[in-house]
Design a protein around this motif. Structure first.
Motif, short mmCIF file in Angstrom:
data_model
loop_
_atom_site.label_atom_id
_atom_site.label_comp_id
_atom_site.label_asym_id
_atom_site.label_seq_id
_atom_site.Cartn_x
_atom_site.Cartn_y
_atom_site.Cartn_z
N ILE A 29 0.88 -1.17 0.00
CA ILE A 29 0.00 0.00 0.00
C ILE A 29 0.92 1.22 0.00
CG2 ILE A 29 -1.80 1.27 1.24
CD1 ILE A 29 -2.56 -1.39 2.57
N PRO A 30 0.92 1.99 -1.10
CA PRO A 30 1.88 3.10 -1.23
C PRO A 30 1.91 3.99 0.01
CG PRO A 30 0.63 2.82 -3.27
CD PRO A 30 0.04 1.86 -2.27
N GLY A 31 0.76 4.31 0.54
CA GLY A 31 0.70 5.24 1.66
C GLY A 31 1.39 4.74 2.92
N VAL A 156 -5.61 9.66 2.20
CA VAL A 156 -4.52 9.29 1.29
C VAL A 156 -4.36 7.77 1.27
CG1 VAL A 156 -2.04 9.47 0.82
CG2 VAL A 156 -3.34 11.50 1.57
N ARG A 159 -7.35 6.12 -0.46
CA ARG A 159 -7.28 6.17 -1.92
C ARG A 159 -6.23 5.20 -2.45
NH1 ARG A 159 -8.50 11.47 -1.54
NH2 ARG A 159 -6.32 12.01 -1.24
N SER A 160 -5.11 5.09 -1.76
CA SER A 160 -4.08 4.20 -2.29
C SER A 160 -4.53 2.75 -2.18
CB SER A 160 -2.72 4.46 -1.64
OG SER A 160 -2.68 3.98 -0.33
N GLU A 161 -5.34 2.43 -1.21
CA GLU A 161 -5.89 1.07 -1.15
C GLU A 161 -6.85 0.84 -2.30
OE1 GLU A 161 -6.07 -1.16 2.04
OE2 GLU A 161 -5.86 0.35 3.61
N GLU A 163 -6.81 2.02 -5.15
CA GLU A 163 -6.14 1.89 -6.43
C GLU A 163 -5.42 0.56 -6.61
OE1 GLU A 163 -3.79 5.43 -6.48
OE2 GLU A 163 -5.60 6.66 -6.56
N THR A 164 -4.98 -0.03 -5.52
CA THR A 164 -4.14 -1.22 -5.66
C THR A 164 -4.76 -2.48 -5.06
OG1 THR A 164 -3.03 -0.75 -3.58
CG2 THR A 164 -2.04 0.18 -5.57
#
Lengths: 311, 311, 311, 311
Positions: A29-31, A156, A159-161, A163-164
Motif C-alpha cells: 500500500i503506497p501510503g 490518502v 485512496r491508495s488502497e 487503487e491497488t
C-alpha cells in the motif's frame, strides 16, 4: 500487589529502542511504505482506568486490520448471530488457503478477521446505507468507544488502497459469485478500504479496546455489548487475530489480540488491561515485529495470560 | 461465592439424559463401534481439590486423542523447545489440509494435536526405548498425574488400531520421507496406537488434567512442569484441541480443551477446574456431541471462561 | 477408400435423436438457460473441402469457450511465444485447482483454455485497442477463417455474462494483483464476455477450424499460421481442451478438441477433417453430453485418431 | 521420401555431445546417483523394422517410470476396463496435487502414470500371485515385446528403492485406507519397486514399444493388444506421461511418451517409429534434459507429430 505498569512500559520502550531487527515496513500500500521503522509506541489502559504510555503512544498510525475488531462488533450489533451464516469462526490454516477454502466452502470465509471475512462484515455494515454513511457510522462507534472525537480516516491511505486493492476486489467478486456479497462490489470494497484507513494512536486504540477487557461494559458509558459477546470476540481474536501466526501468538503471549499491516496490535487481558502497541516493521507472518516482541515482554513482566491462574 | 459444582453437574447430567440427538459413535476403529451412545459421564476437579461427579463418571472409555496432551507434556520434558523444530503450533485449517500442509511444509505437521503431529511426538518419546518401554513410561506418567494406578491400555482397541490404521501409517511414512520420523515406522505407530488406546474414566481424566489448571503444580506431588509450559499447553489446546472445530469450541465454551474420537473431552479453566466429559456419539466435526453441549452448559452455569474477567 | 462422411453423419444424427440422457443445459448464464436440449447438429469439413451436415448444423449457438481457440491464435499472432511468459501450457488438474494454482503460481494461469488463461489472452488482444475494436478484430478474424460474414456477437448473451460474471471478474482482479493483467479489469472482461458470446453454427465452426487440420493453411486464402503453431494449438486442445475431462476425451476420442458450455465442440483430425458438433445439454464435466458421444461414434466409424497409424 | 533416420540420429548424437547443461542426476535413489551424466543414447525402430542407433544405445539403464507403460498394458490384459474404476485418466495438474487429489478423490489416483496410479496397477498385477511371480510375469512380457531375453531387474536398485521409498509406501497405505489397495502394502510396493528397477537399453526399450506404434500388433508375433487399446495407451502417454510437464512435451514434441527418473524416455509416432532416448541428467520437471531436447530435434528433423497432417 498489581504490577507497576508505567515502569513496565518504560522498560519495554527502552528495550525496543535498542532492537536492530525491526522487520520490514509494508510496501504494497503506497501510503504505508513511507513510514519510518524507527517508531515504537505503547499504551496500556487498566481495568481501573489508569493509563501507562511510552514512546510514540500518541502518534496516529494506520490501524488497517485492527479496525476489523470494531467493524465486527458493529455488524454483530446489527444482525446478531445471523452473521455466522455468512462467516465462519475457525482459524484459516495457512495463508494460501484463504481462497482455496472460499471455493471449497462455497464463498463462506473462515472467520471475520481474514480479508474475505472482513469484506462480508463490511457488506453487512453497508445495509441500508451509502458507503459514506456506513463509514461514518463506524467512525462514530470507534470515537464513542475511545471517547475521542479526533479519530479519522486517512484519505490518502484510503485512496491508495482503492487503487491497488485488486486482490480484495477479487475476493469480493468471488464471494458475490456465491451470493455472499449483497451489494455492488465497488461499494463494499469502498467501505472496506476506508475502514482499513482509519488512523489511531496507541492511546486511542487501547481506550477503544476497553469494552473487551471489561466484559462489554464501558466505565462511564455503560454496556456496549453483552458479556457473552465480549467473550466471544476475545475468543475470535485469540484463535484468528494474527493470520497464520495466531497459534504462535497464543502460545507465546496468551492474550486475545488483533494485528494490522500498519504495525499496530490491540491486545486484551480480560479484567486486567487493554493494550496497544505500534511499530511499523513487520515480521515474516505480517505482524509487527517489535509489537509482538513488546507484548511478549509485557506478558512475562506482568505474568498476565488468559491461560494462567494468576490474579 | 463459588458455584455449587455438584448441583451444576447434576443439572447437566439430567439435561443430557433427555437429549435425543446424541451423535454417531466412531466406527472406523472396530473396538469403538460397539460402545453405546447412551453413556454420559462428567467429572469436575476444582482448584481446591473438591470433586463433583455425575453419570458414568467412573466408567473407563478410550481416551484416543485426549492422550495426546499427556504425550506432548512428556515429550516436552524430554527435548524441551527443540520439539518445535519438528512440529508447528498453528491450527491446521480444515481437515483435508493436514496432508497438503505436510507436503507444502516439508513434513512438519502444523501442531502436536493433529495425528501427524502426535506421531512425531510418539517418535520423540520412543528415543532410546523399545516401544513397550515408551508406552510404559507414558502410562506411569499419566498414573502419576491422576494418582491412580489402575489406568491401563485397552489391548483390544490397540490391536484394532494397528490393523486398520493405514492412514496413520501413511502419514508416518510420509514424514519419514522428509526425515521427520527417526525410528522405524512400525515402532512409532506401535507407540502411537497404544497411546490412543489408553482407557480412563472421567474422574481419572479430570484428575490427570489438574496440573494444567494449577500452572504446572500438583497439590501433593509438587511441580510437574513450569508455569510457562502449562500456559503454553493450554494455549495449544485452545487453538488446536478440537480439529477443525477448535475456533468454534473457543467461541462457544472459551476453555482450553482436547477431544478424542472415543467421545471424551478434557477441558481446563486455569485457577478454577479440570473437567472431563464423556459421551461416545460424535458430531459432524468428530467431537463428542453431548460432551461439547455439556461443556457449553457448564460454561454458562459457572460463568467460567478464559475470555472473561469474572473471578 | 475414404469413409463416406455424409452417411456417418446421418447415422450419428439418427442415433443421437433417440438418446434420452441429454445432459443439463447451463443455467448460470441467463441467456443460455432457455435453449432446448433437443437440439443436435453436426458438420464435418474434409481436407479436400467436402462438407457433411446433419441435424441443426446451420443453427447458430453460443460458442462460449470454443472461441478461446481463435482468440489464442490471434494473440499468438500479436505477441508470439512471449505469450507463454504469462500463460502456462499444462492441464489444470481438477476444477478446484484453478484458483489455488493461480495463487501458487503467482498469477500465471495453467493454460490458455481455462477461464483465467483466456482472460490473459483477452488482455493481450486488447493492447492498443478499445474493447469494441478488439472484439471487432477477433470477429473479422473468425469470419475470415470461416469465410462467412454472418458470424456475430449475441449481445443478449454478452450482457447477461457481464451481469453475472463475478467469478471471472474475480479471476481478472486476482491476476491484476499479480501484475498479469495490464488493462483495467472491466475492459478486459468486456472483451472476454463478448468473445464468449460469439454465435456460430456447426457449419461455420467447422469451417473456421480448417486451418488446424491443414497445418495452418487455408485452401483459398493461403497460410494463416505456421505449421509448427498449428501443431502446437492442436496439442493444447488435446491436453487442455475439455477442462478436467481432457484426459478422458483424448482417451476415448483421440482428437484435439475444444468444448464450450453452450454445448458446442470443435474437433480436429490433422490431414483429415474439421468437425463441429452441438447439443446444449452438458455432462457432469461441463462438456456437451451428446456432442461428446457423437464424436466418440465418429471416431469409431471413421477409425480416425491422432493416436492411430491408420491412413 | 522417408527421412534418413540413421543420419538424423547421428546428427542428434553429435549435437547432444556438445551440450553443457545436462541436468541433474536423480540422487534420492542411491543406486541411481552414481550414473555419469555424460551418457547419451538413442534408438529408433521404424514401422518397417529398420533400426537406427546412436551413442550409448545398447547400454542398459534403470527404466524407472517408463516401465509403467508395460505394467499398465499387462494390467489391462488382466482386468480390462475394470481398471478404470480404480484409476483415473486425467493429468494430475501439478506435482503437489497428487496427494491432495488422492484425498479429495477418495483414494483414486488421477492416472496410471503417477506413482499412486502405478501402485494400484502393481496391486492389480499381483492378484493371485506371489510378488516374485508377478515381477516374473511382467519381465517375461517385456522380454516378449522386445524379443530379448536379456532384460532383467537390477537388484541393487530394487533394494535401494525398498529402503528409501517411504513416500511410495505412504501413498500405498493411504490408498489402502480408502480400500483401493487389496494386498498387503509391503507386497504391493515390493512389486512396484522391482518393476521400477527393470534395466533396459535404448534398443531394448524402442523394440519393446513397437506394439504402440503398430496399433497393437507385433510384426512376427501377432496381436498383443487391440488397436483401440493401443490408441488409448498412446493417449494416456500423451496427456500424462511426463508428470507436470506433459502439456509442454505435447506442445513441443507432439508424440506420446513416457519418461523415467533414470533418464530414459520412450516415445511413439503411430505408424512411423518407436523411439527411446537416454541421458541421466534431469531437468526441473524430472524428465531427462538431453532426452527431451533430443526428441525435440527429432520431431523437427522428421516433421513427425501426431498433431500434424504430414505423412
Amino acid at each position: 500487589m498489581p504490577p507497576d505498569l508505567q515502569s513496565i512500559v518504560d522498560e519495554i520502550v527502552a528495550a525496543m529502542a535498542t532492537e536492530e531487527a525491526r522487520g520490514k515496513v509494508a510496501t504494497y500500500i503506497p501510503g504505508l511504505a513511507t513510514v519510518s521503522p524507527a517508531h515504537f509506541g505503547m499504551a496500556v489502559v487498566s481495568a481501573d482506568g489508569s493509563v501507562a504510555l511510552g514512546g510514540d503512544a500518541e502518534l496516529p498510525f494506520s490501524t488497517q486490520s485492527v479496525s476489523k475488531v470494531f467493524a465486527l462488533t458493529m455488524a454483530l450489533g446489527k444482525v446478531g448471530d445471523q452473521l455466522w451464516a455468512r462467516v465462519g469462526r475457525e482459524p484459516s490454516g495457512n495463508a494460501f488457503n484463504s481462497i482455496v477454502q472460499l471455493e471449497a466452502e462455497q464463498g463462506i470465509p473462515r472467520n471475520p478477521f481474514i480479508n474475505a471475512g472482513a469484506i462480508v462484515v463490511a457488506d453487512v455494515n453497508l445495509a441500508g446505507h451509502q458507503p459514506r454513511e456506513a463509514i461514518g457510522e463506524l467512525l462514530r462507534f470507534i470515537r464513542f468507544l475511545a471517547d475521542d472525537e479526533d479519530i479519522h480516516v486517512d484519505e490518502v491511505i484510503a485512496r491508495s488502497e482503492t487503487e491497488t486493492g485488486f486482490r480484495n476486489i477479487a475476493l469480493a467478486n468471488y464471494m458475490r459469485a456465491f451470493g455472499n456479497i449483497h451489494h455492488p462490489v465497488e461499494r463494499v470494497t469502498g467501505v472496506y478500504f476506508h475502514q482499513c484507513a482509519i488512523a489511531m494512536s496507541c492511546l486511542q486504540l487501547a481506550r477503544a479496546g476497553r469494552y473487551l477487557m471489561l466484559d462489554g461494559l464501558l466505565p462511564d458509558a455503560g454496556r456496549v455489548i453483552s458479556a457473552r459477546r465480549a467473550r466471544r470476540i476475545n475468543a475470535l481474536m485469540l484463535t484468528c487475530g494474527h493470520y497464520d501466526a495466531s497459534g504462535d501468538f497464543a502460545f507465546r503471549i496468551g492474550m486475545p489480540g488483533k494485528s494490522g499491516v500498519g504495525g499496530g496490535i490491540l491486545a486484551v487481558v480480560p479484567g486486567k488491561a487493554s493494550i496497544a502497541v505500534w511499530s511499523p516493521g513487520l515480521n515474516a507472518s505480517g505482524n509487527s515485529q517489535l509489537g509482538t516482541k513488546a507484548l511478549e515482554h509485557f506478558a512475562r513482566l506482568t505474568g498476565w495470560s488468559v491461560f494462567s491462574s494468576r490474579d
